[in-house]
Write an enzyme that holds these catalytic residues in place. Structure first.
Site, PDB file in Angstrom:
ATOM      1  N   GLY A 296       0.763  -0.916   0.435  1.00 63.50           N
ATOM      2  CA  GLY A 296       0.453  -0.228   0.280  1.00 63.50           C
ATOM      3  C   GLY A 296       1.071   1.245   0.198  1.00 63.50           C
ATOM      4  O   GLY A 296       0.599   2.106   0.158  1.00 63.50           O
TER       5      GLY A 296
ATOM      6  N   ASP B 143       2.295  -1.780  -4.114  1.00 64.90           N
ATOM      7  CA  ASP B 143       0.369  -1.074  -4.649  1.00 64.90           C
ATOM      8  C   ASP B 143      -0.316  -2.416  -5.487  1.00 64.90           C
ATOM      9  O   ASP B 143       0.486  -2.918  -6.368  1.00 64.90           O
ATOM     10  CB  ASP B 143       0.696   0.092  -4.398  1.00 64.90           C
ATOM     11  CG  ASP B 143      -0.972   0.243  -4.029  1.00 64.90           C
ATOM     12  OD1 ASP B 143      -0.357   1.606  -3.228  1.00 64.90           O
ATOM     13  OD2 ASP B 143      -1.188   0.109  -3.740  1.00 64.90           O
TER      14      ASP B 143
ATOM     15  N   TYR C  72     -15.148   0.228   8.277  1.00 61.33           N
ATOM     16  CA  TYR C  72     -13.619  -0.101   8.559  1.00 61.33           C
ATOM     17  C   TYR C  72     -13.141  -0.227  10.385  1.00 61.33           C
ATOM     18  O   TYR C  72     -11.820  -1.204  10.760  1.00 61.33           O
ATOM     19  CB  TYR C  72     -13.477   1.674   8.452  1.00 61.33           C
ATOM     20  CG  TYR C  72     -12.098   2.197   8.170  1.00 61.33           C
ATOM     21  CD1 TYR C  72     -12.542   3.194   9.743  1.00 61.33           C
ATOM     22  CD2 TYR C  72     -10.712   1.723   8.146  1.00 61.33           C
ATOM     23  CE1 TYR C  72     -10.699   3.466   9.444  1.00 61.33           C
ATOM     24  CE2 TYR C  72      -9.731   2.480   8.274  1.00 61.33           C
ATOM     25  CZ  TYR C  72      -9.579   2.844   8.730  1.00 61.33           C
ATOM     26  OH  TYR C  72      -8.466   3.730   9.455  1.00 61.33           O
TER      27      TYR C  72
ATOM     28  N   ILE D 295      -5.379  12.221   9.819  1.00 61.34           N
ATOM     29  CA  ILE D 295      -3.831  12.601   9.417  1.00 61.34           C
ATOM     30  C   ILE D 295      -3.991  13.358   8.242  1.00 61.34           C
ATOM     31  O   ILE D 295      -4.562  13.394   7.226  1.00 61.34           O
ATOM     32  CB  ILE D 295      -3.309  11.456   9.178  1.00 61.34           C
ATOM     33  CG1 ILE D 295      -2.387  10.665  10.135  1.00 61.34           C
ATOM     34  CG2 ILE D 295      -1.718  11.493   8.516  1.00 61.34           C
ATOM     35  CD1 ILE D 295      -2.016   9.212   9.867  1.00 61.34           C
TER      36      ILE D 295
HETATM   37  C1  VAH Z   1     -10.754   8.103   7.785  1.00 60.88           C
HETATM   38  N1  VAH Z   1      -8.754   8.638   7.803  1.00 60.88           N
HETATM   39  O1  VAH Z   1     -11.403   8.924   8.128  1.00 60.88           O
HETATM   40  C2  VAH Z   1      -9.229   7.491   8.154  1.00 60.88           C
HETATM   41  C3  VAH Z   1      -9.111   7.760   9.308  1.00 60.88           C
HETATM   42  C4  VAH Z   1      -9.260   8.114  11.160  1.00 60.88           C
HETATM   43  C5  VAH Z   1      -9.943   8.416  10.574  1.00 60.88           C
HETATM   44  O2  VAH Z   1      -9.060   6.229   9.933  1.00 60.88           O
HETATM   45  O3  VAH Z   1     -11.503   6.668   7.632  1.00 60.88           O
END
Ligand code: VAH
Length: 313
Positions: free
Chosen positions: A6, A32, A140, A170
């Site tokens: 990745g 990737d 997720y 981030i």
């Molecule tokens: C997202 N940037 O938005 C990622 C991250 C905490 C946010 O896991 O899914």
């Protein structure tokens, strides 16, 4: 040698640059599923790897004598809600492949990113502790919560040296993020420079834990270079630097671009953001492997605008 799976992604690309700087270009193999970041593809050894295909990872491990894997491929929160089973398959299958390579002793060390997405609506929202209720409401987040359980299990049962960080949102300028809920905090700087306005998909008071990419990369390198006995938590470490709201980031931009206009039009990502903490307690990372962040919001805004201005000339 190191393999980054990745490597074309938001964090993977900057990890590749940093690890090549530290260990030398030829000791860091970037990979990737496609050539979608030519900066990475053309800056050193690059291999096409489908993170869901055990064989393609093993072939690369043996060809390049890899002993450490950073698994940075995943489907993030917003996209994961559009394709739930794809997110589950990709995020979990890829993790099992890398953990099994370590269990079979083909590799020695694994880095796997978790996220503040492991927390849910029932988690305390301010200074969220390392150990607390975690009922994630995104696919997720579920993959990250379950992934943490498996990392700890493989460490306990098979002595796999896997290390993990619960990344907050981030912020970076080198590579656009892909499909996250915190992506507004990156898009806003591009739009501020291009159009002097931004329509934010989260409401103005939505505070979220955030971190500048340089700090995130430093934490990732530090946790991987720490002595094994210092890593007492083998699920994943809370980590954060700062927290802010869209309103606060807009104000910090207006100090540099006075006529910048912010508007708000919350979409499906508002519900995801509302399920996450507002701030994180990362005492354990600070105590156990000397984590500390450097960039505050003002420094992030200054760096983002400066760097983006330079790249857009
Ligand atoms: C997202 N940037 O938005 C990622 C991250 C905490 C946010 O896991 O899914």
């Amino acid at each position: 040698k190191i393999l980054i799976i990745g490597a074309c992604g938001q964090i993977g690309s900057e990890l590749t640059y940093k690890l090549r700087e530290i260990h030398g270009d030829d000791n860091v193999i970037a990979s990737d599923i496609s050539y979608n970041n030519l900066g990475i593809v053309n800056s050193g050894i690059f291999e096409i790897i489908d993170a869901m295909d055990y064989k393609s990872i093993l072939v690369c491990v043996e060809k390049h004598k890899i002993d450490t894997i950073y698994l940075m491929a995943a489907m993030l929160s917003a996209t994961g809600e559009k394709y739930p089973m794809k997110a589950w398959d990709l995020n979990m299958t890829s993790l099992f492949h890398v953990l099994d390579l370590a269990k079979a002793k083909f590799i020695k060390k694994v880095f796997w990113p978790s996220s503040i997405a492991v927390f849910g609506p029932s988690t305390p929202k301010e200074n969220t502790p390392q150990y607390t209720t975690m009922e994630p409401t995104t696919v997720y987040g579920i993959t990250k919560q379950v992934g943490e359980r498996w990392c700890e299990y493989y460490n306990e049962k098979y002595d796999v040296d896997v290390r993990s960080i619960r990344y907050p949102g981030i912020i970076s300028w080198k590579t656009l993020p892909g499909g996250g809920t915190t992506d507004y905090a990156v898009e806003i700087y591009h739009k501020a420079l291009e159009e002097s306005k931004y329509e934010c998909f989260l409401s103005e008071k939505t505070a979220l834990p955030m971190l500048f990419m340089d700090d995130a990369i430093k934490a990732t390198v530090d946790i991987m270079e720490a002595k094994p006995e210092a890593i007492k938590i083998r699920s994943s470490y809370n980590l954060s630097g700062i927290s802010f709201t869209p309103e606060e980031i807009a104000l910090s931009i207006q100090k540099h671009i006075p006529d910048f206009k912010m508007s708000y039009n919350p979409d499906f990502r508002q519900k995801i953001a509302d399920s996450w903490p507002k701030s994180i307690d990362d005492t354990q990372a600070r105590e156990q492997w000397n984590w500390k962040h450097s960039f505050d919001l003002e420094a992030i805004t200054k760096e983002m605008l400066t760097q983006l201005k330079a790249t857009k000339k």
